[in-house]
Design a protein around this motif. Structure first.
Motif, PDB file in Angstrom:
ATOM      1  N   LEU A 236     -22.157   5.320 -15.868  1.00 33.08           N
ATOM      2  CA  LEU A 236     -21.521   6.613 -15.606  1.00 33.08           C
ATOM      3  C   LEU A 236     -21.059   6.708 -14.160  1.00 33.08           C
ATOM      4  CD1 LEU A 236     -23.848   9.151 -17.497  1.00 33.08           C
ATOM      5  CD2 LEU A 236     -21.532   8.478 -18.124  1.00 33.08           C
ATOM      6  N   GLY A 237     -21.889   6.216 -13.244  1.00 31.96           N
ATOM      7  CA  GLY A 237     -21.570   6.320 -11.828  1.00 31.96           C
ATOM      8  C   GLY A 237     -20.709   5.197 -11.297  1.00 31.96           C
ATOM      9  N   GLY A 238     -20.651   4.073 -12.028  1.00 31.31           N
ATOM     10  CA  GLY A 238     -19.942   2.894 -11.536  1.00 31.31           C
ATOM     11  C   GLY A 238     -20.933   1.879 -11.009  1.00 31.31           C
ATOM     12  N   LEU A 239     -20.926   0.676 -11.573  1.00 36.50           N
ATOM     13  CA  LEU A 239     -21.905  -0.338 -11.205  1.00 36.50           C
ATOM     14  C   LEU A 239     -21.885  -0.617  -9.702  1.00 36.50           C
ATOM     15  CD1 LEU A 239     -21.527  -2.881 -14.150  1.00 36.50           C
ATOM     16  CD2 LEU A 239     -23.569  -1.567 -13.572  1.00 36.50           C
ATOM     17  N   GLY A 240     -23.065  -0.583  -9.092  1.00 37.05           N
ATOM     18  CA  GLY A 240     -23.176  -0.870  -7.671  1.00 37.05           C
ATOM     19  C   GLY A 240     -22.833   0.297  -6.766  1.00 37.05           C
ATOM     20  N   ASN A 241     -22.505   1.446  -7.330  1.00 42.18           N
ATOM     21  CA  ASN A 241     -22.128   2.633  -6.558  1.00 42.18           C
ATOM     22  C   ASN A 241     -23.334   3.565  -6.460  1.00 42.18           C
ATOM     23  OD1 ASN A 241     -21.107   5.135  -5.697  1.00 42.18           O
ATOM     24  ND2 ASN A 241     -19.117   4.756  -6.637  1.00 42.18           N
ATOM     25  N   LEU A 242     -23.997   3.597  -5.291  1.00 45.62           N
ATOM     26  CA  LEU A 242     -25.218   4.396  -5.155  1.00 45.62           C
ATOM     27  C   LEU A 242     -24.969   5.902  -5.284  1.00 45.62           C
ATOM     28  CD1 LEU A 242     -27.283   2.556  -2.398  1.00 45.62           C
ATOM     29  CD2 LEU A 242     -27.465   2.395  -4.868  1.00 45.62           C
ATOM     30  N   PRO A 243     -23.981   6.470  -4.591  1.00 43.92           N
ATOM     31  CA  PRO A 243     -23.698   7.896  -4.825  1.00 43.92           C
ATOM     32  C   PRO A 243     -23.332   8.165  -6.280  1.00 43.92           C
ATOM     33  CG  PRO A 243     -22.612   7.142  -2.828  1.00 43.92           C
ATOM     34  CD  PRO A 243     -23.119   5.925  -3.524  1.00 43.92           C
ATOM     35  N   GLY A 244     -22.624   7.224  -6.888  1.00 46.71           N
ATOM     36  CA  GLY A 244     -22.263   7.369  -8.296  1.00 46.71           C
ATOM     37  C   GLY A 244     -23.478   7.350  -9.206  1.00 46.71           C
ATOM     38  N   ALA A 245     -24.487   6.519  -8.857  1.00 42.31           N
ATOM     39  CA  ALA A 245     -25.719   6.472  -9.653  1.00 42.31           C
ATOM     40  C   ALA A 245     -26.452   7.802  -9.589  1.00 42.31           C
ATOM     41  CB  ALA A 245     -26.621   5.342  -9.151  1.00 42.31           C
ATOM     42  N   ILE A 246     -26.456   8.423  -8.412  1.00 40.34           N
ATOM     43  CA  ILE A 246     -27.095   9.738  -8.269  1.00 40.34           C
ATOM     44  C   ILE A 246     -26.368  10.770  -9.122  1.00 40.34           C
ATOM     45  CG2 ILE A 246     -27.650  11.593  -6.648  1.00 40.34           C
ATOM     46  CD1 ILE A 246     -27.788   9.370  -4.462  1.00 40.34           C
ATOM     47  N   ALA A 247     -25.039  10.796  -8.995  1.00 37.21           N
ATOM     48  CA  ALA A 247     -24.251  11.739  -9.786  1.00 37.21           C
ATOM     49  C   ALA A 247     -24.378  11.453 -11.275  1.00 37.21           C
ATOM     50  CB  ALA A 247     -22.776  11.668  -9.358  1.00 37.21           C
ATOM     51  N   GLY A 248     -24.381  10.162 -11.638  1.00 39.74           N
ATOM     52  CA  GLY A 248     -24.514   9.786 -13.041  1.00 39.74           C
ATOM     53  C   GLY A 248     -25.837  10.236 -13.632  1.00 39.74           C
ATOM     54  N   GLY A 249     -26.913  10.133 -12.840  1.00 36.69           N
ATOM     55  CA  GLY A 249     -28.219  10.588 -13.307  1.00 36.69           C
ATOM     56  C   GLY A 249     -28.228  12.086 -13.554  1.00 36.69           C
ATOM     57  N   LEU A 250     -27.634  12.847 -12.642  1.00 34.66           N
ATOM     58  CA  LEU A 250     -27.576  14.295 -12.804  1.00 34.66           C
ATOM     59  C   LEU A 250     -26.735  14.678 -14.017  1.00 34.66           C
ATOM     60  CD1 LEU A 250     -27.097  15.376  -9.061  1.00 34.66           C
ATOM     61  CD2 LEU A 250     -29.205  15.419 -10.412  1.00 34.66           C
ATOM     62  N   VAL A 251     -25.612  13.993 -14.202  1.00 35.81           N
ATOM     63  CA  VAL A 251     -24.758  14.254 -15.358  1.00 35.81           C
ATOM     64  C   VAL A 251     -25.509  13.971 -16.656  1.00 35.81           C
ATOM     65  CG1 VAL A 251     -22.715  13.437 -16.622  1.00 35.81           C
ATOM     66  CG2 VAL A 251     -22.567  13.886 -14.171  1.00 35.81           C
ATOM     67  N   LEU A 252     -26.216  12.846 -16.708  1.00 37.55           N
ATOM     68  CA  LEU A 252     -26.963  12.487 -17.917  1.00 37.55           C
ATOM     69  C   LEU A 252     -28.048  13.517 -18.206  1.00 37.55           C
ATOM     70  CD1 LEU A 252     -27.636  10.537 -20.215  1.00 37.55           C
ATOM     71  CD2 LEU A 252     -29.079   9.265 -18.614  1.00 37.55           C
ATOM     72  N   GLY A 253     -28.780  13.936 -17.176  1.00 37.18           N
ATOM     73  CA  GLY A 253     -29.837  14.925 -17.369  1.00 37.18           C
ATOM     74  C   GLY A 253     -29.299  16.239 -17.907  1.00 37.18           C
ATOM     75  N   VAL A 254     -28.177  16.689 -17.368  1.00 31.96           N
ATOM     76  CA  VAL A 254     -27.583  17.951 -17.817  1.00 31.96           C
ATOM     77  C   VAL A 254     -27.065  17.831 -19.240  1.00 31.96           C
ATOM     78  CG1 VAL A 254     -25.656  19.540 -17.442  1.00 31.96           C
ATOM     79  CG2 VAL A 254     -27.023  18.762 -15.500  1.00 31.96           C
ATOM     80  N   ILE A 255     -26.406  16.716 -19.562  1.00 29.10           N
ATOM     81  CA  ILE A 255     -25.889  16.511 -20.920  1.00 29.10           C
ATOM     82  C   ILE A 255     -27.023  16.538 -21.939  1.00 29.10           C
ATOM     83  CG2 ILE A 255     -24.864  14.786 -22.479  1.00 29.10           C
ATOM     84  CD1 ILE A 255     -23.040  13.970 -20.156  1.00 29.10           C
ATOM     85  N   GLU A 256     -28.103  15.813 -21.636  1.00 24.50           N
ATOM     86  CA  GLU A 256     -29.241  15.777 -22.558  1.00 24.50           C
ATOM     87  C   GLU A 256     -29.880  17.153 -22.707  1.00 24.50           C
ATOM     88  OE1 GLU A 256     -30.866  11.168 -22.199  1.00 24.50           O
ATOM     89  OE2 GLU A 256     -32.056  12.825 -21.415  1.00 24.50           O
ATOM     90  N   SER A 257     -30.053  17.846 -21.599  1.00 25.19           N
ATOM     91  CA  SER A 257     -30.730  19.137 -21.629  1.00 25.19           C
ATOM     92  C   SER A 257     -29.909  20.181 -22.391  1.00 25.19           C
ATOM     93  CB  SER A 257     -30.989  19.612 -20.195  1.00 25.19           C
ATOM     94  OG  SER A 257     -31.799  20.766 -20.187  1.00 25.19           O
ATOM     95  N   LEU A 258     -28.621  20.262 -22.095  1.00 23.70           N
ATOM     96  CA  LEU A 258     -27.773  21.238 -22.785  1.00 23.70           C
ATOM     97  C   LEU A 258     -27.624  20.886 -24.260  1.00 23.70           C
ATOM     98  CD1 LEU A 258     -24.941  21.791 -20.134  1.00 23.70           C
ATOM     99  CD2 LEU A 258     -26.826  23.326 -20.691  1.00 23.70           C
ATOM    100  N   GLY A 259     -27.482  19.596 -24.555  1.00 25.90           N
ATOM    101  CA  GLY A 259     -27.366  19.179 -25.950  1.00 25.90           C
ATOM    102  C   GLY A 259     -28.621  19.493 -26.743  1.00 25.90           C
ATOM    103  N   ALA A 260     -29.781  19.246 -26.124  1.00 25.62           N
ATOM    104  CA  ALA A 260     -31.051  19.514 -26.807  1.00 25.62           C
ATOM    105  C   ALA A 260     -31.234  21.005 -27.067  1.00 25.62           C
ATOM    106  CB  ALA A 260     -32.216  18.981 -25.981  1.00 25.62           C
ATOM    107  N   PHE A 261     -30.773  21.844 -26.121  1.00 26.62           N
ATOM    108  CA  PHE A 261     -30.975  23.294 -26.262  1.00 26.62           C
ATOM    109  C   PHE A 261     -29.971  23.916 -27.237  1.00 26.62           C
ATOM    110  CE2 PHE A 261     -30.363  27.736 -24.968  1.00 26.62           C
ATOM    111  CZ  PHE A 261     -31.675  28.187 -25.017  1.00 26.62           C
TER     112      PHE A 261
END
Length: 295
Positions: A236-261
């Motif tokens: 999601l963030g782009g391989l090797g992209n540290l800021p992207g990994a942070i953003a990708g983690g937040l995006v994944l968490g929000v997607i899972e949480s909203l989808g579950a609710f």
């Protein structure tokens, strides 16, 4: 929307962001290793399991607060990663790209089976008094353990950024990631840098395991689910992209949480996989990665 619906939405969003922070912590370690060494660590989830079982063992043996286990798990994770890179991965030489896949898969099997022999197959958890406590702000209730995990994630990632952009070691790491040969010509011992980076990546996985332990139960193969999430985060963030990994983690968490609710909690893991597939189809370089034009 009525007040109850608005409060429920923001509570779900906050929980998703805090959970996504943990995903970001896991993905950051994996992304850092890929960015410098250009290898994918398939044992990343198993190193997270080591952090969880260190926490479990210290709690059972000494009744040590799980968060104090960070003082033990992080150094053990770093040392383990450093030794593995120096004495296993470094010996692959020119075959590192393909050989690392098999090597890390093998390491993962060794770790999970060692945990199985040492702790058994039954799921285990720890009970701490504050595990059931919640923090309430503006009508939004959040688990204290999840909030502590979120704060721990912020501190760990902030410390990594300080090292990368404010120290000589950080400059050496960035130079090794950008141009290993050029870094060598400038006096950087890239073999040592790679070992340090692998150690840091493994320690981040172990730290994530410690932060997860008060929230979940653990078993020897618990890492399998989280290595999948780490891959999703890095893509999601782009391989090797540290800021992207942070953003990708937040995006994944929000997607899972909203989808579950709003849809169904039974398919919580599926929502992230759907996002993963859509990104692969529509933007293979990741949401925050750079497109490379071929000439």
């Amino acid at each position: 929307m009525d007040q109850v619906a608005v409060t429920a939405f923001f509570q779900t969003l906050v929980q998703g962001l805090l959970t996504g922070g943990l995903y970001a912590l896991i993905g950051t370690g994996l992304s850092l290793i890929f960015g410098v060494m250009k290898i994918i660590n398939f044992a990343h989830g198993d190193f997270l399991a080591i952090g969880m079982f260190i926490t479990l063992a210290l709690f059972k043996a000494f009744n040590l607060d799980p968060y104090l286990s960070l003082l033990v798990a992080a150094p053990i994770g770093f040392s383990l990663g450093y030794v593995i890179q120096r004495f296993v991965l470094a010996r692959l030489g020119d075959r590192l790209g393909e050989g690392s896949l098999l090597a890390t898969l093998g390491l993962g099997l060794i770790i999970s089976n060692t945990l199985l022999l040492g702790f058994g197959a039954q799921p285990q958890s720890i009970n701490v008094p504050y595990a059931i406590n919640t923090f309430k702000f503006a009508g939004v209730q959040v688990s204290v353990s999840l909030l502590i995990a979120g704060l721990g994630t912020v501190l760990a990632i902030s410390a990594l950024n300080l090292v990368l952009y404010r120290t000589e070691l950080g400059r050496a790491i960035r130079a090794t990631a950008q141009n290993p040969l050029g870094a060598e010509l400038q006096g950087v011992k890239t073999s040592n840098i790679q070992a340090i980076v692998f150690g840091v990546g493994v320690s981040f996985a172990a730290i994530a395991g410690v932060l997860l332990m008060p929230l979940l139960y653990t078993f020897p193969t618990v890492g399998e689910n989280y290595v999948t999430k780490a891959f999703i985060v890095t893509v999601l963030g782009g391989l090797g992209n540290l800021p992207g990994a942070i953003a990708g983690g937040l995006v994944l968490g929000v997607i899972e949480s909203l989808g579950a609710f709003y849809v169904s909690n039974n398919y919580r893991d599926a929502y992230g996989l759907i996002a993963f597939l859509l990104v692969l189809l529509l933007r293979p370089e990741g949401l925050f990665g750079k497109t490379v034009k071929r000439v």
